[in-house]
Motif scaffolding. Structure first.
Motif, PDB file in Angstrom:
ATOM      1  N   GLU A  76      -1.625  -8.332 -22.396  1.00  0.00           N
ATOM      2  CA  GLU A  76      -1.167  -9.611 -22.957  1.00  0.00           C
ATOM      3  C   GLU A  76       0.265  -9.496 -23.479  1.00  0.00           C
ATOM      4  O   GLU A  76       1.082 -10.394 -23.277  1.00  0.00           O
ATOM      5  N   ARG A  77       0.541  -8.383 -24.145  1.00  0.00           N
ATOM      6  CA  ARG A  77       1.900  -8.204 -24.677  1.00  0.00           C
ATOM      7  C   ARG A  77       2.913  -8.037 -23.554  1.00  0.00           C
ATOM      8  O   ARG A  77       4.043  -8.511 -23.670  1.00  0.00           O
ATOM      9  N   ASN A  95       3.660 -11.443 -22.278  1.00  0.00           N
ATOM     10  CA  ASN A  95       4.580 -12.110 -23.223  1.00  0.00           C
ATOM     11  C   ASN A  95       6.004 -11.616 -23.014  1.00  0.00           C
ATOM     12  O   ASN A  95       6.947 -12.404 -22.910  1.00  0.00           O
ATOM     13  N   LEU A 124      -5.030  -6.022 -24.987  1.00  0.00           N
ATOM     14  CA  LEU A 124      -3.853  -6.455 -25.768  1.00  0.00           C
ATOM     15  C   LEU A 124      -2.540  -6.010 -25.141  1.00  0.00           C
ATOM     16  O   LEU A 124      -1.547  -6.733 -25.161  1.00  0.00           O
TER      17      LEU A 124
END
Lengths: 168, 452
Positions: B6-7, B10, B3
């Motif tokens: 992924e962040r 982003n 995660l």
């Protein structure tokens, strides 16, 4: 829409949740998995893999081909222009128009079919959580019976560390 | 991919949308002024007539049609390259595809403007479209110009949809991550995307079909642009090699433009962690192959003309080899082959800097190639009484410069509104781990190293 869902940090937990829900007797059609990317290597993403999209695109291409042929034939015979003694309607130059419209037909049909199949655009209230775009994977059971909610909650929580939420 | 990664992706890729530096506004202002000057020049030309441009008998196609062919060629950067890499499942394509697809859409829009700019009365541009006229004026639908209309319309529609479809999941991400009025706009653009397994499957299947369809369309577009020339009996135009010659040139200039765009984006938007040396290395190899192919086609075309020894064709031939156009011809050869070849063939030189230098030269060389195909042939036709000269006028130069500014302006604004790297596709790229030998692993480590 009423739904209960769990948010998972990794696809392994999401896969486990889907399998647990199946074992608990939840029908495949009632289980939704939402993610910010396709997880091709997991079984849960292989549902709904069968599609008629390729055949529909081919049909769109055939329609485009017919329109191209019709357009070329009708325009050239309806308004005949004699140039350099060449025939009014000839196949060689018209192959270009027919080819372009075949491809245009296939492309436009593909996009329209995609939108219809995926029910886009939609303003209907559907199960969703903005956490999905931050990388979480959402596993939901849509329209559960009132008596099943506590069982489903336990099942979803048992599959890894999940936040379980309800859509009233 | 966890995660946190992924962040981070982003955050990194949404940063250019959230933060705007003063340099961005300055760039937009400068480009906007140049574009306005170009529009003003066009208005001046419309008001005073085409006499203010350098185009006159017998050279009626000059800068404007050169630009038309050049920009349609540049448009092959995106959709074609992206579609081919998607079809062969080249995993390194993921950060590259959107950068490329955007070039296609904007270059096509700019290129399609030139036949209109080239018209003496541009408000009658719709005469190009085959429609029933009540005055019984009917365009010849067998004309290669009507083919252009169908080919460019199909390619523009296909390329725009090919760009927009994979944008929907990223619009959904923006809908969730942005605030205020921007959130509302992205919510509309996301069309209610949820990310269900069915939606992902159908999107990927649709992209696969689009990729299959768009490759032959892209090839057909530049072949048809070449037919504008080869269907006439002008010396050195009436050639069967023109179709593949134009397509090869288009892909060649398209890859060069893509490398330049990627290098600028990498530096300006701090995308060093996503656009690695390996991307420039791989595109550099493609560019090398196209440079060799371009050299082969140029040689084949020139040799056939020389061996045929047709007097009309030889007049054009010698004009470009030793005559008035020879400085441009030899500059083109140096820009497209002599300098890029060692830069791209020697592995040590095929760095980001090396590929950028080669690409800059190729963009110049390919513009010259388009000019040299059009002008010397028109200026030296079959009979000497029909020979003439061409000298570009300020209005044509200004409009040409303005189109380059317009391309940069549109690209900069797009990169400000939409992540220029497809976020979801990049994340998918993190899934599979290829099996490599220890030597390959070492080489990969070097290539994927982020360098500021």
């Amino acid at each position: 829409m009423k739904a209960i869902y769990g948010l998972y940090s990794d696809p392994d937990s999401a896969q486990h949740a889907v399998e647990s829900l199946r074992r608990a007797g939840v029908a495949d059609d009632s289980i939704s998995v939402l993610a910010s990317q396709p997880y091709e290597e997991y079984e849960f993403s292989h549902r709904y893999k069968q599609t008629w999209l390729f055949w529909i695109a081919a049909g769109g291409g055939a329609l485009g081909l017919s329109v191209g042929l019709g357009l070329a034939y009708l325009t050239q015979t309806r308004w005949p222009l004699v140039t350099g003694g060449m025939p009014i309607f000839a196949w060689w130059p018209n192959i270009i128009i027919m080819f372009e419209l075949t491809m245009l037909g296939a492309i436009v049909t593909t996009v329209v079919s995609l939108l219809v199949m995926t029910e886009l655009p939609t303003i209907r209230c559907k199960v969703y959580d903005p956490e999905v775009s931050k990388g979480k994977i959402l596993v939901a059971v849509e329209n559960p019976a009132d008596g099943e909610i506590s069982t489903l909650e336990r099942t979803l929580k048992a599959s890894g560390i999940a936040e379980v939420r309800m859509v009233p | 991919m966890d995660l946190a990664t992924e962040r981070k992706i982003n955050e990194d890729l949404l940063r250019p949308l959230r933060q705007t530096s003063v340099w961005f506004f300055l760039l937009i202002a400068i480009l906007g002024i140049i574009v306005l000057a170009g529009v003003g020049s066009w208005m001046y030309q419309i008001w005073n007539g085409l006499a203010v441009a350098g185009i006159r008998w017998p050279v009626f196609w000059a800068f404007y049609i050169t630009n038309f062919v050049f920009w349609i060629g540049i448009s092959h950067a995106g959709t074609l390259i992206s579609a081919i890499l998607r079809l062969v499942n080249a995993t390194w394509r993921r950060p590259v595809t959107r950068c490329a697809e955007v070039i296609t859409v904007f270059a096509l829009m700019i290129g399609a403007l030139f036949p209109i700019i080239h018209l003496g009365r541009p408000w009658l541009f719709f005469w190009l479209i085959p429609y029933p006229s009540e005055r019984q004026i009917w365009p010849n639908v067998r004309s290669p110009l009507a083919w252009d209309f169908f080919a460019i319309s199909t390619y523009l529609t296909g390329s725009t949809l090919f760009l927009l479809l994979p944008l929907i999941p990223d619009f959904a991400l923006l809908r969730d991550q942005m605030m205020g009025w921007r959130k509302r706009i992205y919510a509309v653009l996301a069309l209610g995307w949820q990310g269900t397994t069915k939606q992902w499957h159908r999107l990927e299947a649709a992209m696969q079909i689009m990729a299959i369809a768009i490759v032959p369309v892209a090839v057909s577009v530049h072949t048809i642009v070449s037919f504008d020339f080869s269907m006439s009996s002008v010396p050195m135009w009436h050639s069967t090699v023109f179709g593949p010659y134009f397509v090869a040139g288009a892909i060649f200039s398209g890859i060069a433009a893509l490398i330049l765009a990627m290098a600028i984006l990498r530096k300006a938007l701090h995308l060093e962690e996503y656009l690695h040396p390996v991307h420039f290395q791989n595109l550099g190899k493609l560019l090398l192959m196209m440079s060799l192919l371009w050299g082969y086609f140029t040689f084949a075309e020139r040799l056939t003309t020389w061996y045929g020894n047709n007097s009309a064709e030889m007049a054009v031939f010698w004009e470009t080899q030793t005559g008035a156009y020879s400085p441009l011809f030899w500059t083109m050869v140096f820009c497209n082959f002599v300098i890029p070849f060692p830069l791209l063939a020697i592995r040590r030189l095929r760095t980001i800097t090396g590929t950028v230098i080669a690409s800059s030269l190729i963009v110049v060389g390919m513009w010259l190639e388009r000019f040299l195909i059009i002008v010397p042939s028109l200026a030296t036709k079959h009979l000497p009484y029909a020979w003439g000269t061409y000298r570009p006028q300020p209005v044509e130069i200004m409009i040409t410069v303005a189109t380059f500014a317009a391309m940069t302006l549109l690209y900069a604004l797009f990169a400000k509104a939409v992540p220029i790297i497809s976020i979801w596709e990049l994340k998918v790229g993190g899934h599979a781990q290829p099996v490599l030998t220890p030597e390959e692993q070492e080489e990969q480590r070097e290539l994927w190293k982020a360098r500021p």
